[in-house]
Scaffold this motif. Structure first.
Motif, PDB file in Angstrom:
ATOM      1  N   VAL A 213       7.216   7.287  16.068  1.00  0.00           N
ATOM      2  CA  VAL A 213       6.998   6.012  15.377  1.00  0.00           C
ATOM      3  C   VAL A 213       7.400   6.139  13.907  1.00  0.00           C
ATOM      4  CG1 VAL A 213       5.268   4.324  14.665  1.00  0.00           C
ATOM      5  CG2 VAL A 213       5.163   5.330  16.955  1.00  0.00           C
ATOM      6  N   ALA A 214       6.972   7.242  13.271  1.00  0.00           N
ATOM      7  CA  ALA A 214       7.325   7.470  11.869  1.00  0.00           C
ATOM      8  C   ALA A 214       8.829   7.621  11.703  1.00  0.00           C
ATOM      9  CB  ALA A 214       6.606   8.712  11.353  1.00  0.00           C
ATOM     10  N   ALA A 215       9.482   8.296  12.657  1.00  0.00           N
ATOM     11  CA  ALA A 215      10.936   8.452  12.585  1.00  0.00           C
ATOM     12  C   ALA A 215      11.625   7.098  12.681  1.00  0.00           C
ATOM     13  CB  ALA A 215      11.417   9.377  13.701  1.00  0.00           C
ATOM     14  N   GLY A 216      11.128   6.225  13.549  1.00  0.00           N
ATOM     15  CA  GLY A 216      11.693   4.891  13.660  1.00  0.00           C
ATOM     16  C   GLY A 216      11.515   4.090  12.389  1.00  0.00           C
ATOM     17  N   LEU A 217      10.372   4.288  11.715  1.00  0.00           N
ATOM     18  CA  LEU A 217      10.121   3.596  10.451  1.00  0.00           C
ATOM     19  C   LEU A 217      11.090   4.058   9.375  1.00  0.00           C
ATOM     20  CD1 LEU A 217       8.330   1.721   8.718  1.00  0.00           C
ATOM     21  CD2 LEU A 217       6.819   3.683   8.330  1.00  0.00           C
ATOM     22  N   VAL A 218      11.404   5.343   9.351  1.00  0.00           N
ATOM     23  CA  VAL A 218      12.334   5.882   8.359  1.00  0.00           C
ATOM     24  C   VAL A 218      13.756   5.423   8.649  1.00  0.00           C
ATOM     25  CG1 VAL A 218      13.366   8.006   7.467  1.00  0.00           C
ATOM     26  CG2 VAL A 218      10.892   7.887   7.850  1.00  0.00           C
ATOM     27  N   ILE A 219      14.138   5.432   9.922  1.00  0.00           N
ATOM     28  CA  ILE A 219      15.504   5.069  10.298  1.00  0.00           C
ATOM     29  C   ILE A 219      15.771   3.582  10.062  1.00  0.00           C
ATOM     30  CG2 ILE A 219      17.121   4.909  12.227  1.00  0.00           C
ATOM     31  CD1 ILE A 219      15.764   7.410  13.394  1.00  0.00           C
ATOM     32  N   SER A 220      14.820   2.737  10.453  1.00  0.00           N
ATOM     33  CA  SER A 220      15.016   1.288  10.314  1.00  0.00           C
ATOM     34  C   SER A 220      13.662   0.622  10.093  1.00  0.00           C
ATOM     35  CB  SER A 220      15.696   0.715  11.565  1.00  0.00           C
ATOM     36  OG  SER A 220      15.791  -0.698  11.481  1.00  0.00           O
TER      37      SER A 220
ATOM     38  N   ASP B 257       9.244  -9.219  11.963  1.00  0.00           N
ATOM     39  CA  ASP B 257       8.539 -10.475  11.714  1.00  0.00           C
ATOM     40  C   ASP B 257       7.857 -10.990  12.979  1.00  0.00           C
ATOM     41  OD1 ASP B 257       9.382 -10.439   9.082  1.00  0.00           O
ATOM     42  OD2 ASP B 257      11.196 -11.618   9.487  1.00  0.00           O
ATOM     43  N   LEU B 258       8.405 -10.624  14.140  1.00  0.00           N
ATOM     44  CA  LEU B 258       7.835 -11.069  15.410  1.00  0.00           C
ATOM     45  C   LEU B 258       6.385 -10.644  15.558  1.00  0.00           C
ATOM     46  CD1 LEU B 258       8.307 -12.379  18.210  1.00  0.00           C
ATOM     47  CD2 LEU B 258       9.040 -10.128  19.030  1.00  0.00           C
ATOM     48  N   TYR B 259       6.037  -9.491  14.992  1.00  0.00           N
ATOM     49  CA  TYR B 259       4.664  -8.979  15.028  1.00  0.00           C
ATOM     50  C   TYR B 259       3.960  -9.165  13.690  1.00  0.00           C
ATOM     51  CZ  TYR B 259       5.310  -6.844  19.629  1.00  0.00           C
ATOM     52  OH  TYR B 259       5.515  -6.640  20.978  1.00  0.00           O
ATOM     53  N   GLY B 260       4.460 -10.052  12.864  1.00  0.00           N
ATOM     54  CA  GLY B 260       3.812 -10.313  11.593  1.00  0.00           C
ATOM     55  C   GLY B 260       3.921  -9.176  10.608  1.00  0.00           C
ATOM     56  N   GLY B 261       4.989  -8.379  10.709  1.00  0.00           N
ATOM     57  CA  GLY B 261       5.164  -7.253   9.803  1.00  0.00           C
ATOM     58  C   GLY B 261       4.309  -6.056  10.134  1.00  0.00           C
ATOM     59  N   ARG B 262       3.699  -6.052  11.311  1.00  0.00           N
ATOM     60  CA  ARG B 262       2.892  -4.895  11.739  1.00  0.00           C
ATOM     61  C   ARG B 262       3.792  -3.816  12.327  1.00  0.00           C
ATOM     62  NH1 ARG B 262      -1.404  -7.263  15.750  1.00  0.00           N
ATOM     63  NH2 ARG B 262      -2.332  -5.190  15.503  1.00  0.00           N
TER      64      ARG B 262
ATOM     65  N   ALA C 215      -5.290  18.086   7.585  1.00  0.00           N
ATOM     66  CA  ALA C 215      -4.686  17.093   6.686  1.00  0.00           C
ATOM     67  C   ALA C 215      -3.307  16.682   7.171  1.00  0.00           C
ATOM     68  CB  ALA C 215      -4.604  17.650   5.270  1.00  0.00           C
ATOM     69  N   LEU C 216      -2.566  17.624   7.751  1.00  0.00           N
ATOM     70  CA  LEU C 216      -1.226  17.329   8.255  1.00  0.00           C
ATOM     71  C   LEU C 216      -1.268  16.276   9.355  1.00  0.00           C
ATOM     72  CD1 LEU C 216       1.803  18.079   8.225  1.00  0.00           C
ATOM     73  CD2 LEU C 216       1.292  19.812   9.961  1.00  0.00           C
ATOM     74  N   VAL C 217      -2.354  16.250  10.113  1.00  0.00           N
ATOM     75  CA  VAL C 217      -2.507  15.261  11.187  1.00  0.00           C
ATOM     76  C   VAL C 217      -3.147  13.978  10.667  1.00  0.00           C
ATOM     77  CG1 VAL C 217      -3.668  14.771  13.370  1.00  0.00           C
ATOM     78  CG2 VAL C 217      -2.622  17.006  12.994  1.00  0.00           C
ATOM     79  N   ILE C 218      -4.212  14.114   9.871  1.00  0.00           N
ATOM     80  CA  ILE C 218      -5.028  12.962   9.481  1.00  0.00           C
ATOM     81  C   ILE C 218      -4.293  12.031   8.520  1.00  0.00           C
ATOM     82  CG2 ILE C 218      -7.119  12.273   8.256  1.00  0.00           C
ATOM     83  CD1 ILE C 218      -8.431  14.839   9.348  1.00  0.00           C
ATOM     84  N   VAL C 219      -3.661  12.576   7.477  1.00  0.00           N
ATOM     85  CA  VAL C 219      -3.072  11.729   6.430  1.00  0.00           C
ATOM     86  C   VAL C 219      -1.968  10.822   6.972  1.00  0.00           C
ATOM     87  CG1 VAL C 219      -1.825  11.727   4.249  1.00  0.00           C
ATOM     88  CG2 VAL C 219      -3.748  13.290   4.584  1.00  0.00           C
ATOM     89  N   PRO C 220      -0.923  11.357   7.628  1.00  0.00           N
ATOM     90  CA  PRO C 220       0.111  10.445   8.143  1.00  0.00           C
ATOM     91  C   PRO C 220      -0.413   9.502   9.218  1.00  0.00           C
ATOM     92  CG  PRO C 220       0.496  12.697   8.906  1.00  0.00           C
ATOM     93  CD  PRO C 220      -0.574  12.770   7.880  1.00  0.00           C
ATOM     94  N   SER C 221      -1.378   9.943  10.012  1.00  0.00           N
ATOM     95  CA  SER C 221      -1.941   9.068  11.036  1.00  0.00           C
ATOM     96  C   SER C 221      -2.699   7.902  10.413  1.00  0.00           C
ATOM     97  CB  SER C 221      -2.874   9.867  11.961  1.00  0.00           C
ATOM     98  OG  SER C 221      -2.176  10.897  12.629  1.00  0.00           O
TER      99      SER C 221
ATOM    100  N   ALA D 274      -2.969   2.148   9.136  1.00  0.00           N
ATOM    101  CA  ALA D 274      -3.032   1.050   8.171  1.00  0.00           C
ATOM    102  C   ALA D 274      -1.858   0.088   8.344  1.00  0.00           C
ATOM    103  CB  ALA D 274      -3.056   1.610   6.750  1.00  0.00           C
ATOM    104  N   LEU D 275      -0.671   0.618   8.660  1.00  0.00           N
ATOM    105  CA  LEU D 275       0.504  -0.229   8.830  1.00  0.00           C
ATOM    106  C   LEU D 275       0.444  -1.072  10.101  1.00  0.00           C
ATOM    107  CD1 LEU D 275       3.365   2.184   7.671  1.00  0.00           C
ATOM    108  CD2 LEU D 275       2.457   0.200   6.454  1.00  0.00           C
TER     109      LEU D 275
END
Length: 411
Positions: A133-140, A147-152, A191-197, A202-203
């Motif tokens: 999911v994070a990789a997809g966020l970085v790529i695009s 907008d279809l999901y209200g920016g979620r 922390a490596l698991v908790i912070v990015p999760s 939140a997003l």
């Protein structure tokens, strides 16, 4: 002789079960993936999981447990309700999928001994999913925040919806926090698991997952307060931070929580209540009330039901509702009877999270991540077959291993 060691292949089987429950519908991905291809991957993962579990447990040694037994009864009820084909031949296909799912859990039950092995498998696999999911966020970012999901946040590489991502993030955050409190992982790994999760959660703006995380952690840490100084310190600091956040960031928190919805839309739970009312008002025969209409796609009138209890009532009838309720009652009852421990706390977190999520999410009547979460809780509450002998005297351990490093493992 100590308990049977869990083979590494069991972790692969668990990962394949998680892959199977990721689903085949969701957001549009950067590279369009045909639904037939996604279904082939997920179903292939389930078949592979069953085959590997059978290969590693050819003698069919299992541990009798109430959870898997109740799931088996739910499977029987599903077959009975689906035999009339009111939901089409797809219902029988879903029954076959549930049968493989339950059969794989039976084969894995041999290694359910109250240890944390499967907790680590759970965290690692879902963290890998969140990594995609994070990789997809970085790529695009446009595809990941449509907008279809209200920016979620959605899955831009694999079709995952915001509630799915929120659920995965909340579950591994809660489990990792508990492992860190129990000193079963180091702070850097946690922390490596908790912070990015937390960022991904939140997003997604997923209220159910956030509420389930908070309530689940309160109950789980509360079960450790009397026996763990670390739990007491964490609980105290968490309360202080919550008070500061409520006072200083009340407006921002309210904006995040409402997601720009109107009061009417919010009060109807984003339209869910209208579907629920229509489902309950629909005429049903006695057979449909008792057995349901068969396994379907968890929708009514073309709209998602988004409530596990009503989805089970619709598809497996009152018998299905009674069996799902029995699962929660049995797991919660066993958890309350166990002495305080890290394993018990993790189980309490998972049970409470699934109970809260069941109000606005479907999945307790079919192969789903929620049934895997509860299976993990059942594995944590199982008692070891035999006590494991100490390899070295406790005194030697104290002399050779620093206190902070005992029983820790990088997640």
């Amino acid at each position: 002789m100590g308990p049977v060691a869990t083979p590494k292949i069991a972790g692969i089987v668990w990962a394949l079960l998680i892959l199977n429950t990721l689903g085949s519908t969701g957001a549009r991905t950067i590279i369009p993936l045909p639904r037939s291809l996604i279904q082939m991957v997920t179903m292939g993962a389930l078949v592979a999981a069953f085959a590997l579990a059978l290969a590693v447990n050819l003698r069919l040694r299992i541990r009798a447990g109430a959870y898997v037994f109740l799931l088996t009864l739910l499977l029987v009820a599903s077959v009975i309700s689906s035999a009339h084909l009111e939901s089409g031949f797809g219902a029988l296909f879903r029954c076959a999928r549930l049968a493989l799912f339950v059969g794989t859990l039976w084969l894995l039950s041999r290694w359910w001994d109250g240890g944390l092995t499967f907790v680590r498998h759970h965290i690692r696999m879902y963290f890998a999913v969140l990594g995609s999911v994070a990789a997809g966020l970085v790529i695009s970012s446009g595809a990941a925040l449509p907008d279809l999901y209200g920016g979620r946040l959605v899955g831009a590489l694999w079709p995952l919806t915001p509630p799915q991502i929120g659920q995965y993030a909340a579950v591994i955050i809660g489990l990792t926090v508990l492992l860190a409190l129990g000193r079963r992982t180091d702070r850097a790994g946690a922390a490596l698991v908790i912070v990015p999760s937390l960022v991904l959660l939140a997003l997604t703006h997923t209220r159910t997952a956030t509420l389930g995380l908070l309530v689940g952690l309160v109950l789980a840490i509360g079960s450790l307060i009397l026996t763990s100084a670390a739990a007491r310190r964490f609980f105290t600091w968490a309360v202080l931070c919550a008070v500061v956040a409520a006072v200083g960031f009340a407006s921002a928190l309210q904006t995040w929580f409402l997601r720009g919805q109107s009061q009417e839309n919010f009060s109807s739970l984003t339209g869910r209540a209208k579907v629920w009312d229509a489902l309950l008002a629909a005429p049903r025969t006695t057979g449909e009330k008792v057995f349901g209409v068969g396994l379907g796609d968890k929708s009514f009138g073309g709209l998602p039901i988004d409530n596990s209890w009503l989805a089970v009532y619709n598809e497996q009838g009152l018998i299905g509702v009674a069996l799902v309720a029995a699962i929660f009652i049995v797991l919660a009852g066993v958890a309350l009877l166990r002495p305080p421990s890290l394993q018990r706390a993790c189980a309490i977190f998972l049970i409470s999270y699934c109970a809260i999520a069941s109000y606005t999410e479907a999945g307790l009547g079919d192969a789903s991540p929620y049934l895997l979460h509860l299976a993990l809780a059942a594995a944590l509450l199982a008692t070891p077959a035999e006590p494991a002998p100490l390899a070295t005297p406790p005194e030697a351990t104290r002399r050779t291993v620093p206190r902070w490093a005992r029983n820790t493992e990088v997640i």
